[in-house]
Every structure is written in C-alpha cells, then in structure tokens.
Design an enzyme around this catalytic site. Structure first.
Site, PDB file in Angstrom:
ATOM      1  N   GLN A 125       9.911  -8.280   9.445  1.00 33.95           N
ATOM      2  CA  GLN A 125       8.695  -8.812   9.006  1.00 33.95           C
ATOM      3  C   GLN A 125       8.066  -8.102   7.792  1.00 33.95           C
ATOM      4  O   GLN A 125       7.260  -8.466   7.017  1.00 33.95           O
ATOM      5  CB  GLN A 125       7.824  -9.367  10.006  1.00 33.95           C
ATOM      6  CG  GLN A 125       8.234 -10.173  11.083  1.00 33.95           C
ATOM      7  CD  GLN A 125       7.339 -10.105  12.200  1.00 33.95           C
ATOM      8  OE1 GLN A 125       6.272 -11.094  12.272  1.00 33.95           O
ATOM      9  NE2 GLN A 125       7.608  -9.581  13.132  1.00 33.95           N
ATOM     10  N   ASN A 126       8.384  -6.720   7.621  1.00 33.72           N
ATOM     11  CA  ASN A 126       7.599  -5.784   6.802  1.00 33.72           C
ATOM     12  C   ASN A 126       8.315  -6.145   5.572  1.00 33.72           C
ATOM     13  O   ASN A 126       9.401  -6.248   5.253  1.00 33.72           O
ATOM     14  CB  ASN A 126       8.055  -4.345   7.328  1.00 33.72           C
ATOM     15  CG  ASN A 126       7.035  -4.202   8.762  1.00 33.72           C
ATOM     16  OD1 ASN A 126       6.256  -4.900   9.201  1.00 33.72           O
ATOM     17  ND2 ASN A 126       7.648  -2.993   9.651  1.00 33.72           N
ATOM     18  N   GLY A 179       6.805  -3.414  17.610  1.00 33.29           N
ATOM     19  CA  GLY A 179       5.464  -3.335  16.717  1.00 33.29           C
ATOM     20  C   GLY A 179       5.278  -4.470  16.255  1.00 33.29           C
ATOM     21  O   GLY A 179       4.875  -4.645  14.829  1.00 33.29           O
ATOM     22  N   THR A 180       5.285  -5.599  16.806  1.00 28.50           N
ATOM     23  CA  THR A 180       4.798  -7.082  16.204  1.00 28.50           C
ATOM     24  C   THR A 180       4.045  -7.725  17.238  1.00 28.50           C
ATOM     25  O   THR A 180       4.381  -7.769  18.528  1.00 28.50           O
ATOM     26  CB  THR A 180       5.821  -7.689  15.688  1.00 28.50           C
ATOM     27  OG1 THR A 180       5.367  -9.129  15.204  1.00 28.50           O
ATOM     28  CG2 THR A 180       7.088  -8.043  16.605  1.00 28.50           C
ATOM     29  N   ASP A 200       7.858  -3.212   3.169  1.00 29.31           N
ATOM     30  CA  ASP A 200       7.706  -1.823   2.890  1.00 29.31           C
ATOM     31  C   ASP A 200       8.978  -0.816   2.413  1.00 29.31           C
ATOM     32  O   ASP A 200       8.781  -0.004   2.039  1.00 29.31           O
ATOM     33  CB  ASP A 200       6.891  -1.264   3.937  1.00 29.31           C
ATOM     34  CG  ASP A 200       7.563  -1.018   5.223  1.00 29.31           C
ATOM     35  OD1 ASP A 200       8.713  -1.288   5.436  1.00 29.31           O
ATOM     36  OD2 ASP A 200       6.639  -1.077   6.042  1.00 29.31           O
ATOM     37  N   ALA A 246       6.233   3.646  18.583  1.00 35.97           N
ATOM     38  CA  ALA A 246       7.455   3.572  18.366  1.00 35.97           C
ATOM     39  C   ALA A 246       8.191   4.756  17.959  1.00 35.97           C
ATOM     40  O   ALA A 246       9.220   5.231  18.216  1.00 35.97           O
ATOM     41  CB  ALA A 246       7.726   2.595  17.539  1.00 35.97           C
ATOM     42  N   CYS A 262       8.296 -13.600 -20.369  1.00 31.57           N
ATOM     43  CA  CYS A 262       7.587 -14.809 -21.145  1.00 31.57           C
ATOM     44  C   CYS A 262       5.939 -14.744 -21.097  1.00 31.57           C
ATOM     45  O   CYS A 262       5.339 -15.521 -21.505  1.00 31.57           O
ATOM     46  CB  CYS A 262       7.989 -16.041 -20.309  1.00 31.57           C
ATOM     47  SG  CYS A 262       7.191 -16.115 -18.700  1.00 31.57           S
ATOM     48  N   CYS A 281       8.729 -18.477 -15.426  1.00 29.00           N
ATOM     49  CA  CYS A 281       9.832 -18.374 -15.850  1.00 29.00           C
ATOM     50  C   CYS A 281      10.775 -18.324 -14.472  1.00 29.00           C
ATOM     51  O   CYS A 281      12.240 -18.459 -14.871  1.00 29.00           O
ATOM     52  CB  CYS A 281      10.414 -17.705 -17.042  1.00 29.00           C
ATOM     53  SG  CYS A 281      10.426 -15.852 -16.575  1.00 29.00           S
ATOM     54  N   HIS A 301      10.137 -11.593   5.268  1.00 27.50           N
ATOM     55  CA  HIS A 301       9.309 -11.886   4.419  1.00 27.50           C
ATOM     56  C   HIS A 301       9.314 -11.358   2.735  1.00 27.50           C
ATOM     57  O   HIS A 301       8.301 -11.141   2.193  1.00 27.50           O
ATOM     58  CB  HIS A 301       7.772 -11.523   4.930  1.00 27.50           C
ATOM     59  CG  HIS A 301       7.492 -12.146   6.022  1.00 27.50           C
ATOM     60  ND1 HIS A 301       6.676 -11.617   7.382  1.00 27.50           N
ATOM     61  CD2 HIS A 301       7.700 -13.419   6.522  1.00 27.50           C
ATOM     62  CE1 HIS A 301       6.570 -12.536   8.221  1.00 27.50           C
ATOM     63  NE2 HIS A 301       7.324 -13.875   7.792  1.00 27.50           N
TER      64      HIS A 301
END
Ligand code: NAD
Length: 245
Positions: free
Chosen positions: A101-102, A188-189, A104, A233, A151, A130, A119
C-alpha cells in the site's frame, strides 16, 4: 515468542506461494511517518489535501503540504532491515510477490523486483490535462502548483488519492497473487484503507495461512490472523531470517 518464530520459519520453508502485504508500518523505521498513531501524518496535516476533488480545486494549497509530507521525506529514506529481508527472500525463491500500500519505493530500493504498487508511487507525476506521465526527477518541483512540462496543465502525484480508483493492473495482479497464495504475510498495516484492506480476507478465504507482524493488534489480528508476531518489523523479519540460516 521464540517458538512462534520457529513455527513461522517452518511454514515459510514449506510454502508454495508466499505473498507479503505491506503497509506504512514497514517503512516507519526508515523514518517515514505512518498515517495514524502517535506522530502520524494525520496529527500534522488534514487528510482533505489528498482528496481528489479538493486537490483539483485547491492545487496551490494542497501541493506545498504534499511536498512536505511525502517528497521531502521519501526522497531521503532508505530501506530498513525489514525491507532487506523481504528482498533476500525473493532472491531465495521464498517470496513470490509483495503487494504494497506504500508509495515510497523502498521495496524496490531494497532489491525486490516483483512489487505490486496498489496505491501507485511517488516517483512519477500525472498531468490532469494531457494525461502524460513525467518523472519527478525531470520536473521543477519548486513550482506551486507543479505543472506539466508538455502542456502546462496541473500535475498530480501518480499515487491514488481518496476518491480515485485503484489502477486496474495492480488490482488484477494483486488478486491473482492473493488467490494463489498459501502463506500471506501481513506487515505493518491497520487494515482500514479499503479496498486494499480486503485482500488478506480474500487470502484467508482461499485457505492461506495468515501471519501478521505489527506493533499493535490490527483489524486482522482477532479475525483472520493465524500467527501474530507482535513487535517492530525491523526486528521480527531479521529474527526470522536468522533462524532460517
Ligand atoms: P497506517 O498508518 O494506517 O498504520 C500503520 C500500521 O503500522 C499500524 O497498524 C501500526 O501499528 C503499524 N506499525 C507502525 N510501526 C511499525 C513497525 N515498526 N513495525 C510493524 N508495524 C508497525 O498504515 P496503513 O494501514 O498502511 O495505511 C494505509 C495508507 O497509508 C496506505 O494507503 C499508504 O499508501 C499510506 N501511507 C504510505 C506511507 C508510505 O508509503 N511509507 C506512509 C504513510 C501512509
């Protein structure tokens, strides 16, 4: 705890298709704040700046906060021991894919090749006029708002804002790996952000063993988790790796 770690090592060594599903917690030890919890991003910023409608109407207000929240921090961050163990496991054939989901890029920086960015990411920007993608490295990030070199339209980070849908390819690949997995590592979520949060339930439905690593219990811990390893973690994954050798 030591017995639990040994059990997990046995499970991982016998697994056919292990998938890791990661959240902001895995990058906390790299210095990137999580959204929630003490010192989290939402203690400092209003989540509205990541809502797509707000961003389109107020890009000059949203962009400085977005640069501060993500770009100034993520650019400098390096993978921590947790990311590095997952990269070793992929090389050793113990891990088939990471669904993160990170945004980074730290799994890739650590060396993982098969990373599904559910994500999106912070590497690229997309023009809302554009549709062209421009890497951050080729963009003048001092502008406010940041505009398209092709643009002059408004550039938006190429990660998923609240109110936007998940990229189709990421959805399809995540579902395939989730349904193919026999071991699912949830790291870690909180399990709050939909629809990403549904993936571990899908893995469980398909018979996978759910192994969870988190500082605190999450939405999964008392519902679908088979083995809960409580702690950082960056301590637990190297601990497992040590027992494997
Ligand atoms: P969250 O911020 O809601 O929760 C983080 C979780 O990690 C918590 O359960 C917490 O207990 C746990 N945690 C914190 N430190 C940990 C550690 N050292 N070891 C193990 N667990 C630890 O995060 P989330 O559920 O992933 O939130 C989802 C959204 O946040 C995602 O959409 C993601 O894009 C976004 N986000 C990404 C980043 C990043 O890319 N690094 C950072 C912040 C938020």
């Amino acid at each position: 705890m030591q017995n639990k770690l040994k059990d997990v090592v046995n499970i991982l060594q016998q697994a056919r298709h292990t998938v890791a599903f990661t959240g902001a917690g895995i990058s906390a030890e790299s210095g990137i704040p999580t959204f929630r919890g003490k010192g989290g991003i939402w203690d400092k910023y209003d989540p509205i700046i990541l809502e797509i409608d707000y961003f389109k109407k107020n890009p000059d207000k949203a962009w400085p906060h977005i640069k501060d929240m993500f770009y100034n921090v993520i650019d400098k961050a390096q993978p921590n021991p947790a990311h590095k163990v997952l990269a070793q496991w992929e090389q050793q054939g113990l891990l088939k894919a990471i669904i993160t989901q990170n945004i980074d890029n730290l799994h890739q920086k650590a060396g993982n090749k098969n990373v599904i960015e559910y994500h999106g990411n912070t590497r690229d920007l997309i023009c809302l006029n554009c549709g062209k993608i421009t890497p951050v490295k080729q963009t003048d990030m001092t502008q406010n708002p940041v505009t398209c070199p092709h643009c002059g339209g408004l550039l938006k980070p190429d990660f998923v804002f609240f109110g936007e849908s998940i990229p189709l390819e990421a959805q399809q690949q995540s579902l395939w790996h989730t349904q193919s997995s026999d071991v699912y590592l949830v790291i870690g979520t909180t399990g709050i952000i939909m629809p990403a949060s549904l993936l571990p339930y899908e893995a469980k439905k398909n018979g996978a063993t759910i192994i969870e690593i988190n500082l605190t219990p999450s939405n999964y811990t008392n519902t679908i988790t088979d083995i809960f390893l409580q702690g950082k973690a960056g301590d637990i994954l190297p601990g497992l790796q040590k027992l494997m050798n």
